[in-house]
Design an enzyme around this catalytic site. Structure first.
Site, PDB file in Angstrom:
ATOM      1  N   LYS A 179       0.827  -1.219   0.000  1.00 23.40           N
ATOM      2  CA  LYS A 179       0.000   0.000   0.000  1.00 23.40           C
ATOM      3  C   LYS A 179       0.852   1.256   0.000  1.00 23.40           C
ATOM      4  CE  LYS A 179      -4.491  -1.508   1.394  1.00 23.40           C
ATOM      5  NZ  LYS A 179      -5.631  -1.372   2.296  1.00 23.40           N
ATOM      6  N   LYS A 185      -3.975 -10.927  -6.856  1.00 19.28           N
ATOM      7  CA  LYS A 185      -5.261 -11.266  -6.235  1.00 19.28           C
ATOM      8  C   LYS A 185      -6.372 -10.369  -6.792  1.00 19.28           C
ATOM      9  CE  LYS A 185      -5.812  -8.444  -2.254  1.00 19.28           C
ATOM     10  NZ  LYS A 185      -5.933  -8.067  -0.920  1.00 19.28           N
ATOM     11  N   LYS A 221     -10.745  -4.919  -5.478  1.00 21.03           N
ATOM     12  CA  LYS A 221     -11.619  -3.841  -5.936  1.00 21.03           C
ATOM     13  C   LYS A 221     -10.819  -2.609  -6.353  1.00 21.03           C
ATOM     14  CE  LYS A 221     -13.084  -4.173  -1.108  1.00 21.03           C
ATOM     15  NZ  LYS A 221     -14.074  -4.503  -0.159  1.00 21.03           N
TER      16      LYS A 221
END
Ligand code: TYM
Length: 329
Positions: free
Chosen positions: A113, A195, A198
């Site tokens: 992130k 993976k 969204k």
């Protein structure tokens, strides 16, 4: 004897994907008779990335409706919003004082992130696992049903609990991750080495659980596979393996059964079959969601009850812990 306790959360960062559903939420609904369960919308966690306030607000209500649409029953299960239950933020602070800088630096989600949001590597993004540990430990959870990507956060939660217990006696239960054998990591339909998420900009990479059935089938038709022809589960066939995992998760068929079913048929037939099976599985979810979103008063009423019940339960552990740590209570 009372039942064992399950706790988990999901962020309101967008409509749940098929990955969220197969990896976590579907299992939550199935477990609610067997366990005492608490599930929540992890909106405080979502503040670690910048989101438009109006969008966060709308998505949080939608996410709550999605939990109900996936079969979670507020009469059986505690369903609430993390920021509505102030014990979470308070517990999170205490947890962060028992989490080491080095441990947090090793978290792969933090590394990913912070690479994705290089302009906003905030302290909350770094201490995210401490808040998550608090979410779990407040309820004395035995198990935490999550997808594979949360395993490392569960390990740090266990370490924090053990560390605190070694200082103040057995005040917190040390929980275990509960990850599905099949479907713990559903991959992107466009790049099966990543993976399904969204936050992927390529909308063909993921499926939301309220997507139109035709769109679902089309996205599966476009799924990236390989240049072979056989539907078999084998190393190196990441795209096909992922589709087989999805098909197995929604139909309950084993890999051998799926291989037999598609023997002599091509990838085209298989992709359509997967798409149709997923669309069929999700049809009732979409229907229930559309109904619930017409009844916001009901959603707010159920949410308020869940929030209050969660506070009552969680404040017990928090008070006990504060006392043990020497805070004046
Ligand atoms: P989140 O919102 O990213 O995802 C919610 C759940 O969905 C699972 N999941 C997947 N499973 C399989 N395949 C995928 N492609 C896939 N994508 C997501 C996740 O593993 C997760 O179980 N940090 C958490 C939220 C959280 C939490 C907690 C969870 C906050 N506090 C306490 C458990 C306990 C998160 O961001 O999940």
């Amino acid at each position: 004897m009372s039942k064992e306790i399950m706790v988990s959360g999901i962020q309101p960062t967008g409509t749940f994907t098929l990955g969220n559903y197969i990896g976590a939420v579907r299992g939550w609904a199935r477990l609610q008779d067997e366990y005492d369960c608490a599930y929540f919308i992890a909106d405080l966690h979502s503040l670690t990335v910048r989101m438009d306030p109006a969008q966060l607000r709308a998505q949080s209500l939608e996410a709550y409706a999605l939990l109900l649409s996936c079969g979670l029953d507020p009469e059986k299960t505690l369903l609430f919003v993390q920021s509505h239950v102030p014990t979470h933020a308070e517990m999170g602070w205490i947890m962060s004082c028992y989490t080491q800088f080095g441990e947090l630096s090793r978290m792969t989600q933090f590394k990913d992130k912070s690479a994705a949001h290089a302009d906003n590597i905030n302290a909350g993004l770094f201490t995210y696992p401490s808040l998550m540990a608090g979410d779990i430990l407040l309820y004395q959870a035995h198990y935490v049903p999550v997808g594979e990507d949360q395993r490392q956060h569960l390990e740090i939660t266990r370490d924090i609990a053990q560390r605190i217990n070694s200082v103040c006696g057995d005040v917190l239960r040390v929980p275990e991750a509960y990850i599905p054998k099949t479907g713990g990591r559903v991959m992107s339909l466009q790049d099966p080495s990543k993976k399904m998420s969204k936050s992927d900009e390529n909308t063909n990479a993921w499926i939301t659980i309220i997507e139109d059935p035709k769109v679902i089938v089309n996205k599966f038709k476009r799924a990236v596979t390989d240049s072979e022809k056989e539907v078999v589960f084998r190393e190196g066939k990441d795209g096909i393996n992922n589709l087989m995992v999805i098909y197995s998760s929604v139909t309950g068929k084993t890999m051998e059964e799926i291989e037999r079913e598609f023997e002599g048929k091509g990838y085209g037939d298989f992709k359509v079959a997967v798409g149709e099976a997923v669309a069929e599985e999700l049809a009732p979810v979409r229907e229930k969601y559309n109904d619930l979103m017409k009844n916001r008063d009901y959603l707010n009423e159920v949410m308020k009850k869940g929030d209050e019940a969660a506070y009552k339960i969680s404040v017990r552990t928090l008070s006990k812990l504060k006392k043990k740590l020497g805070l004046l209570v």
